[in-house]
Design a protein around this motif. Structure first.
Motif, PDB file in Angstrom:
ATOM      1  N   PHE A  14       0.846  -1.188   0.000  1.00 15.04           N
ATOM      2  CA  PHE A  14       0.000   0.000   0.000  1.00 15.04           C
ATOM      3  C   PHE A  14       0.883   1.240   0.000  1.00 15.04           C
ATOM      4  O   PHE A  14       2.067   1.170   0.311  1.00 15.04           O
ATOM      5  N   LYS A  15       0.286   2.361  -0.289  1.00 14.45           N
ATOM      6  CA  LYS A  15       0.936   3.656  -0.105  1.00 14.45           C
ATOM      7  C   LYS A  15       0.228   4.350   1.048  1.00 14.45           C
ATOM      8  O   LYS A  15      -0.991   4.255   1.184  1.00 14.45           O
ATOM      9  N   VAL A  23       5.040   6.788   2.244  1.00 17.41           N
ATOM     10  CA  VAL A  23       5.766   5.554   2.535  1.00 17.41           C
ATOM     11  C   VAL A  23       5.014   4.379   1.918  1.00 17.41           C
ATOM     12  O   VAL A  23       3.824   4.470   1.645  1.00 17.41           O
ATOM     13  N   GLU A  24       5.738   3.302   1.708  1.00 16.87           N
ATOM     14  CA  GLU A  24       5.114   2.047   1.297  1.00 16.87           C
ATOM     15  C   GLU A  24       4.929   1.194   2.538  1.00 16.87           C
ATOM     16  O   GLU A  24       5.810   1.148   3.408  1.00 16.87           O
ATOM     17  N   VAL A  25       3.795   0.536   2.613  1.00 15.07           N
ATOM     18  CA  VAL A  25       3.483  -0.347   3.735  1.00 15.07           C
ATOM     19  C   VAL A  25       3.087  -1.696   3.156  1.00 15.07           C
ATOM     20  O   VAL A  25       2.130  -1.782   2.380  1.00 15.07           O
ATOM     21  N   THR A  26       3.820  -2.743   3.520  1.00 11.04           N
ATOM     22  CA  THR A  26       3.493  -4.080   3.023  1.00 11.04           C
ATOM     23  C   THR A  26       2.578  -4.794   4.012  1.00 11.04           C
ATOM     24  O   THR A  26       2.523  -4.433   5.193  1.00 11.04           O
ATOM     25  N   THR A  27       1.903  -5.812   3.515  1.00  7.65           N
ATOM     26  CA  THR A  27       1.055  -6.592   4.398  1.00  7.65           C
ATOM     27  C   THR A  27       1.892  -7.259   5.492  1.00  7.65           C
ATOM     28  O   THR A  27       1.434  -7.364   6.632  1.00  7.65           O
ATOM     29  N   ASP A  28       3.098  -7.679   5.173  1.00  4.14           N
ATOM     30  CA  ASP A  28       3.969  -8.269   6.205  1.00  4.14           C
ATOM     31  C   ASP A  28       4.272  -7.261   7.311  1.00  4.14           C
ATOM     32  O   ASP A  28       4.205  -7.590   8.490  1.00  4.14           O
ATOM     33  N   GLU A  29       4.619  -6.040   6.928  1.00  2.00           N
ATOM     34  CA  GLU A  29       4.933  -5.012   7.931  1.00  2.00           C
ATOM     35  C   GLU A  29       3.732  -4.704   8.817  1.00  2.00           C
ATOM     36  O   GLU A  29       3.881  -4.490  10.017  1.00  2.00           O
ATOM     37  N   ALA A  73      -6.327   0.040  10.697  1.00  2.00           N
ATOM     38  CA  ALA A  73      -6.064   0.586   9.372  1.00  2.00           C
ATOM     39  C   ALA A  73      -7.355   0.641   8.565  1.00  2.00           C
ATOM     40  O   ALA A  73      -8.217  -0.222   8.694  1.00  2.00           O
ATOM     41  N   VAL A  74      -7.452   1.677   7.742  1.00  2.00           N
ATOM     42  CA  VAL A  74      -8.538   1.793   6.768  1.00  2.00           C
ATOM     43  C   VAL A  74      -7.913   1.740   5.388  1.00  2.00           C
ATOM     44  O   VAL A  74      -6.852   2.326   5.154  1.00  2.00           O
ATOM     45  N   VAL A  75      -8.566   1.019   4.479  1.00  2.00           N
ATOM     46  CA  VAL A  75      -8.069   0.915   3.111  1.00  2.00           C
ATOM     47  C   VAL A  75      -9.181   1.341   2.153  1.00  2.00           C
ATOM     48  O   VAL A  75     -10.355   1.083   2.397  1.00  2.00           O
ATOM     49  N   ALA A  76      -8.775   2.030   1.092  1.00  2.00           N
ATOM     50  CA  ALA A  76      -9.708   2.450   0.051  1.00  2.00           C
ATOM     51  C   ALA A  76      -9.004   2.468  -1.289  1.00  2.00           C
ATOM     52  O   ALA A  76      -7.785   2.634  -1.364  1.00  2.00           O
TER      53      ALA A  76
END
Length: 161
Positions: A14-15, A23-29, A73-76
């Motif tokens: 994600f960004k 920043v980039e955020v990975t599902t692992d992080e 977290a919220v994702v869209a």
């Protein structure tokens, strides 16, 4: 195929716009070794998302974290800048993660994509919430209609924790 309780989340990046910049955020992080509440909205700044869904999570943030949750977290399916502006406008910056799934890759991998072209929104995410433990879905709450935020709202999540 739609994600279900017991499934592992797909790998994604994600960004996120932070006070320090993008920043980039990975599902692992975000999920590895953690207990995280993730909720999705059809779009930042849209009425139900801004007036109902997000405010519930911001208002109940401390209560959710007090129940053993490490992060929220919220994702869209919106771009990084829209998500950052939404975080700032709502006072949520730094309180929860505002994740941009700009190309709907994560949303499609979950099977949570919905075509809202009739409402001029295009491909977006269904409205849902889930509790994720170490990358595995423990609870999943999907709304029947994108204009509702009841089963995926913070009050329901608090009851499930």
């Amino acid at each position: 195929m739609t994600i279900a309780v017991g499934d592992k989340l797909p790998t994604a990046t994600f960004k996120e716009k932070t006070a320090e910049g993008p920043v980039e955020v990975t599902t692992d992080e975000l999920f590895k070794g953690k207990r995280v509440v993730l909720f999705a909205v059809p779009g930042a700044f849209t009425p139900t998302c801004s007036l109902n869904h997000l405010p519930g999570y911001l208002e109940n943030r401390d209560a959710i974290l007090a129940r053993g949750v490490d992060d929220i977290a919220v994702v869209a399916v919106n771009d990084l800048h829209v998500m950052g502006a939404w975080a700032t406008a709502t006072g949520g910056m730094g309180k929860i993660h505002f994740l941009s799934d700009w190309d709907a890759a994560f949303t499609k991998a979950l099977g949570m994509d919905i075509d809202l072209s009739a409402g001029t929104l295009g491909i977006r995410s269904k409205r849902y919430s889930m509790l994720v433990e170490d990358g595995v879905v423990k609870t999943l709450n999907v709304e029947d209609a994108p204009s509702q935020a009841i089963v995926s709202g913070a009050a329901t999540m608090l009851e499930q924790l």
